[in-house]
Motif scaffolding. Structure first.
Motif, mmCIF file in Angstrom:
data_model
loop_
_atom_site.group_PDB
_atom_site.id
_atom_site.type_symbol
_atom_site.label_atom_id
_atom_site.label_comp_id
_atom_site.label_asym_id
_atom_site.label_seq_id
_atom_site.Cartn_x
_atom_site.Cartn_y
_atom_site.Cartn_z
ATOM 1 N N ILE A 1 6.345 2.841 -3.055
ATOM 2 C CA ILE A 1 6.724 2.570 -2.455
ATOM 3 C C ILE A 1 7.071 2.534 -0.892
ATOM 4 O O ILE A 1 7.146 1.906 0.063
ATOM 5 N N LYS A 2 6.172 2.977 -0.685
ATOM 6 C CA LYS A 2 5.550 2.756 0.407
ATOM 7 C C LYS A 2 4.868 1.516 1.386
ATOM 8 O O LYS A 2 5.813 0.946 2.162
ATOM 9 N N GLU A 3 4.813 0.750 0.174
ATOM 10 C CA GLU A 3 3.974 -0.200 0.552
ATOM 11 C C GLU A 3 5.808 -1.386 0.839
ATOM 12 O O GLU A 3 5.731 -2.108 1.789
ATOM 13 N N LEU A 4 6.631 -1.018 -0.410
ATOM 14 C CA LEU A 4 7.828 -1.820 0.088
ATOM 15 C C LEU A 4 8.740 -1.236 0.897
ATOM 16 O O LEU A 4 8.768 -2.180 1.913
ATOM 17 N N GLY A 5 8.508 -0.442 1.618
ATOM 18 C CA GLY A 5 9.056 0.563 2.537
ATOM 19 C C GLY A 5 8.871 0.378 4.091
ATOM 20 O O GLY A 5 9.117 0.291 5.104
ATOM 21 N N SER A 6 7.424 -0.723 4.244
ATOM 22 C CA SER A 6 6.514 -1.020 5.444
ATOM 23 C C SER A 6 6.193 0.882 5.910
ATOM 24 O O SER A 6 6.011 0.577 7.350
ATOM 25 N N TYR A 7 6.134 2.062 5.362
ATOM 26 C CA TYR A 7 5.578 3.086 6.104
ATOM 27 C C TYR A 7 4.287 3.201 6.694
ATOM 28 O O TYR A 7 3.113 2.850 6.012
ATOM 29 N N ASN A 8 4.284 4.259 7.431
ATOM 30 C CA ASN A 8 2.859 4.338 7.578
ATOM 31 C C ASN A 8 2.279 5.159 7.334
ATOM 32 O O ASN A 8 0.727 5.994 7.762
ATOM 33 N N CYS A 9 3.579 6.803 6.691
ATOM 34 C CA CYS A 9 2.365 7.598 5.978
ATOM 35 C C CYS A 9 1.403 7.570 5.111
ATOM 36 O O CYS A 9 1.200 6.023 4.889
ATOM 37 N N LYS A 10 0.531 8.906 5.350
ATOM 38 C CA LYS A 10 -0.953 7.918 4.382
ATOM 39 C C LYS A 10 -0.494 8.595 3.201
ATOM 40 O O LYS A 10 0.271 10.189 2.763
ATOM 41 N N VAL A 11 -1.058 8.164 1.893
ATOM 42 C CA VAL A 11 -1.043 8.935 0.763
ATOM 43 C C VAL A 11 -1.935 8.687 0.072
ATOM 44 O O VAL A 11 -2.797 8.252 -0.141
ATOM 45 N N GLY A 12 -1.525 10.401 -0.246
ATOM 46 C CA GLY A 12 -2.981 10.859 -0.697
ATOM 47 C C GLY A 12 -2.774 11.562 -2.234
ATOM 48 O O GLY A 12 -1.993 11.352 -3.231
ATOM 49 N N GLY A 13 -4.317 10.962 -3.006
ATOM 50 C CA GLY A 13 -3.504 11.640 -4.776
ATOM 51 C C GLY A 13 -3.946 12.746 -4.975
ATOM 52 O O GLY A 13 -5.318 13.317 -4.513
ATOM 53 N N ILE A 14 -3.833 13.303 -5.455
ATOM 54 C CA ILE A 14 -4.337 15.116 -6.034
ATOM 55 C C ILE A 14 -3.298 15.121 -7.248
ATOM 56 O O ILE A 14 -2.690 14.667 -7.351
ATOM 57 N N PRO A 15 -4.629 16.133 -8.423
ATOM 58 C CA PRO A 15 -4.004 16.676 -9.541
ATOM 59 C C PRO A 15 -2.830 17.791 -9.503
ATOM 60 O O PRO A 15 -3.242 18.540 -8.457
ATOM 61 N N SER A 16 -2.476 17.462 -10.911
ATOM 62 C CA SER A 16 -1.551 18.200 -10.870
ATOM 63 C C SER A 16 -2.155 19.968 -10.553
ATOM 64 O O SER A 16 -1.233 20.781 -10.502
#
Length: 281
Positions: A226-241
């Motif tokens: 979603i970030k790539e397609l929207g060209s957003y600058n927000c940093k996306v991190g992965g976390i466990p449930s």
């Protein structure tokens, strides 16, 4: 002219069916919201369906508040179980075709390979339990029904993960998304078209089918797309449930095997990225 009743008309799937309906003028489309087809009032529901007299029913209406269902069990079961049984009974008694929409949450998430329609169900939350009981009631009351299990539904309509991510990525510099729940998203427009394709097909093969877009990803990977397609600058991190506790447990693996529906109805299912692009057009 055959009459198609769509329950849950204002939801994601109902809204996408409404968009497509103009391309199928050979049907009399009835799009019913919760006031016209009241799934939480069985007596009223029975009266309403008999008044509408549909030849085909797309049961898209459901109680879908997964976390809230933990504290609203009776309501979830009324809508997702008892109402489904009543609709299936009407379909059986009136020779109407029924396509009922279910969920990947009927599984416990312990598998490591894509789930086909024969895999043992074992829901781990109230929502999943209510949807499984709905499936059982549907096939008991009307063995000629078609049930479609789907997962991670999103659309240009309603509230969903994609729209939430689009908003957050424009509001924040950084977000975290769970990276240990694996499955595949479903673009509601694709599923809506598939439901119509089944009705239009020369054969009606009852039973349970799986449907989602192609691809095996985590919610984190979905967010990155979603970030790539929207060209957003927000940093996306992965976390466990475990870092994002919710009232209802989620299955950690619910990737659906779609071979059955692809083979029997000759479907070409798009990859999730291909369908996701349509949200950004």
């Amino acid at each position: 002219m055959k009459k198609i009743l769509v329950t849950g008309a204002t939801g994601q799937l109902g809204s996408e069916l409404s968009v497509l309906s103009s391309s199928y003028p050979q049907y009399d489309w009835i799009f019913a919201d919760r006031t016209q087809v009241t799934l939480d009032n069985l007596e009223l529901l029975e009266f309403q369906i008999k008044e509408i007299k549909p030849n085909i029913i797309f049961n898209c209406g459901a109680y879908t508040a997964v976390d809230k269902a933990e504290s609203e069990k009776d309501l979830a079961f009324t809508v997702n179980h008892l109402a489904v049984g009543l609709i299936a009974k009407y379909a059986k008694e009136n020779d109407a075709k029924l396509i009922h929409v279910s969920t990947d949450y009927v599984f416990d998430g312990t598998s490591s390979i894509a789930l086909d329609e024969e895999v043992k169900t074992n829901p781990i939350n109230v929502y999943g339990e209510s949807k499984l009981e709905g499936e059982i009631a549907c096939l008991k009351e009307n063995p000629d029904s078609i049930i479609i299990r789907t997962s991670w539904v999103y659309s240009k309509f309603g509230s969903n993960f994609v729209k939430t991510m689009q908003r957050l990525m424009q509001e924040r510099d950084e977000i975290n998304v769970v990276n240990d729940q694996i499955g595949s998203p479903t673009y509601a427009a694709d599923l809506a078209q598939t439901m119509i394709d089944i009705i239009e097909a020369s054969k009606w093969i009852p039973g349970i089918y799986n449907y989602s877009n192609e691809g095996e990803i985590s919610w984190y990977e979905f967010a990155v797309s979603i970030k790539e397609l929207g060209s957003y600058n927000c940093k996306v991190g992965g976390i466990p449930s475990s870092s994002y506790p919710t009232p209802a447990k989620r299955p950690s693996f619910s990737l659906l095997n779609k071979e059955k529906i692809k083979t029997l109805y000759n479907l070409d299912i798009p990859n999730y990225k291909e369908s996701l692009k349509k949200m950004f057009v």
